[in-house]
Design a protein around this motif. Sequence first.
Motif, PDB file in Angstrom:
ATOM      1  N   THR A 202     -37.663 -15.107 -18.159  1.00 17.98           N
ATOM      2  CA  THR A 202     -37.619 -15.918 -18.535  1.00 17.98           C
ATOM      3  C   THR A 202     -36.438 -16.590 -19.048  1.00 17.98           C
ATOM      4  N   ALA A 203     -35.559 -16.320 -19.471  1.00 15.43           N
ATOM      5  CA  ALA A 203     -34.333 -17.110 -19.841  1.00 15.43           C
ATOM      6  C   ALA A 203     -33.468 -17.008 -18.760  1.00 15.43           C
ATOM      7  N   LEU A 204     -33.584 -16.778 -17.635  1.00 17.22           N
ATOM      8  CA  LEU A 204     -32.743 -16.485 -16.165  1.00 17.22           C
ATOM      9  C   LEU A 204     -33.419 -17.754 -15.683  1.00 17.22           C
ATOM     10  N   GLY A 205     -34.578 -17.702 -15.859  1.00 15.44           N
ATOM     11  CA  GLY A 205     -35.631 -18.078 -15.165  1.00 15.44           C
ATOM     12  C   GLY A 205     -34.956 -20.371 -15.674  1.00 15.44           C
ATOM     13  N   GLU A 206     -34.332 -19.937 -16.734  1.00 16.07           N
ATOM     14  CA  GLU A 206     -34.494 -21.168 -17.336  1.00 16.07           C
ATOM     15  C   GLU A 206     -33.269 -21.554 -17.340  1.00 16.07           C
ATOM     16  N   LEU A 207     -32.242 -20.190 -17.239  1.00 14.97           N
ATOM     17  CA  LEU A 207     -30.634 -20.894 -17.124  1.00 14.97           C
ATOM     18  C   LEU A 207     -30.706 -21.047 -15.732  1.00 14.97           C
ATOM     19  N   LEU A 208     -31.118 -19.882 -14.312  1.00 13.42           N
ATOM     20  CA  LEU A 208     -30.586 -20.441 -13.128  1.00 13.42           C
ATOM     21  C   LEU A 208     -31.588 -21.695 -12.652  1.00 13.42           C
ATOM     22  N   GLY A 209     -32.404 -21.798 -13.219  1.00 16.78           N
ATOM     23  CA  GLY A 209     -33.400 -22.993 -13.153  1.00 16.78           C
ATOM     24  C   GLY A 209     -34.113 -23.056 -11.765  1.00 16.78           C
ATOM     25  N   PRO A 210     -35.274 -23.633 -12.276  1.00 17.67           N
ATOM     26  CA  PRO A 210     -36.885 -23.275 -11.854  1.00 17.67           C
ATOM     27  C   PRO A 210     -36.712 -23.018 -10.008  1.00 17.67           C
TER      28      PRO A 210
END
Length: 641
Positions: A202-210
């Motif tokens: 979830t954190a990587l999804g927020e960091l890299l962008g949806p």
Amino acid sequence: MTEHPTSHEGRQPLADRPQEQTRPRQEAAPAGLPSDIPAQPTAQVPDAPPQPPGPSGPAVAVAVSPKPPGGEGGAEPAGRREGDRLRFVGAATRRIARGLDLDEIVLGLCRATVPTFSDEILVYLRDPLPVGDERPVAPFVLRLRRTDRLRLTDLEGDELVLVPDPDPTPAAELCEVRSGSALAEVLRGVRPVFGDSAAARTALGELLGPEHPLPRGLRAILAPLRGRRRVIGAAVFLRRTEQPAFDPDDLLVGAQLATHTALGIDKAVLYGREAYIADELQRTMLPDSLPQPTGVKLASRYLPAAETARVGGDWYDAIPLPGSRVALVVGDVMGHSMTSAAIMGQLRTTAQTLAGLDLPPQEVLHHLDEQAQRLGQDRMATCMYAVYDPVSHRITVANAGHPPPILLHMDGHAEVLRVPAGAPIGVGGVDFEAVELDAPAGATLLLYTDGLVESRLRDVWTGIEQLRERLTAAAQLTGPDHAPPLEALCDDVLDMLGPGDRDDDIALLAARFDGIAPSDVAYWFLEPEDAAPGRARRLARRALARWDLEELTDSVELLISEVVTNAVRYAERPVTLRLLKTDVLRCEVGDDSPQLPRQRRARETDEGGRGLFLVNRLARRWGATRLSGGKVVWFELATRV
């Protein structure tokens, strides 16, 4: 985003590196950030400068190291694996610590980890980065600072070839970290996490962008970058599916790399702020621009000792004085610290104040000496103070332990002026001596600090002789009837510096003496009586007729009448009246009263009080200067010749 061929050490070819041999698992280490985290480099990648991305980028040849002992399925000794990891972490932290600024530190992290530790890395930093104890700006925003990725090609002979990958993992440029989000929780936890955990996904999804989901099967470690006081960013280490998965030892290696990188960034930001403050301090202590006094042209240069030490105690100044004169000052405070720069600023301000009192040069140095002693012990400085009079074509010079000035004549002869050396400012209890010298029209006076002529490779007198020869050579290029251009002359003088000659900062002030021709000067004495204003009007009218400036007669008569009337009212000795014709018409009225006139708003019933109001409305510029024996009120009118 750019990709660069980056690494200290490379891995074995994929075909020759079984997963169970390449990254043997060990028992999980206790939580924390130990300094002896080992890694297993198996191939050496030579340092290479960053290359532009794209398939046409240059390839990097990597020598393949021998296979692990025991053949394809043999187990590498644990001690060797431990030593390899220690060597990798040591080399990586040294590369990271090698950087001085932010970009160098981030680049060092990327080069140390790709492709040795990971196939790709993404580095995010706070935007803006907080400095020291200052409160970070809300909201918490991360900006993608750098991404590096290399593609490993097949073997070519005995070498493994690395080329820039034109298709890095897509990622958002900006990421806002919302309070309570999964990314905020991971960053708050400080410890690196595997990318396959629920919180990390979830954190990587927020960091890299949806719009940029992490490709399936890609292995990741998300490592927060924490400085001394707060989280300042995050690093994402990525491996492709065909590579061995990250293990707990890799997690600790990532923590070690992230810690060293974050502390380095923290120090680099603090250093950058200090360098900015030092640079601003130095620039504010020096004049933004030089004045353009009548009868002299000025040029200056300042060079710090080095880019890493931009603060010094050298200064220069040019101060307009009454009577169209100008004071030329060059000084050098001992040391290259912020304290030296602060003392320099105080001495420069004192010199400006003393110059405004129109004190003789030797008196100015005497008061500077007293001021330096008041600032504290060992506040030493050298200073050269010269006053140029364009009407008399003379210059008065006093020296306080400074290198002697050089006068370049129109015929190309460069002369080292014989000026008494004197003691440095701050010694105390010494007298300073002034000498008066000719300053012929067309000559150039060069004032400088010892950093220009003295270094570890040469003594000061050798440097002065080389400077004199340099000026002579520059004058020969323009011929005996043309003085060399002033700005070009300053640049040519600085070109004499060699690579080992920048031990000290350098201040340089050049003055080209044009002077004012005697035919363009009119000077009279007026007795302090009621008839003085009328006589002043008649004398001014005749001078304007001689200079073909009759169109200014009405304005000049009106203004001279007002200023002379005010001077006669308070003067006890003869009043002086001087007219100077240059690019403007300047009128100077002097008397022995120290009280400066002030413009005020007269009431309708007042009979006087409107003289300076008229001067302010009709003159191009005007002013009043207090002298040691009275004052001078002057005004200028634009000529329309």
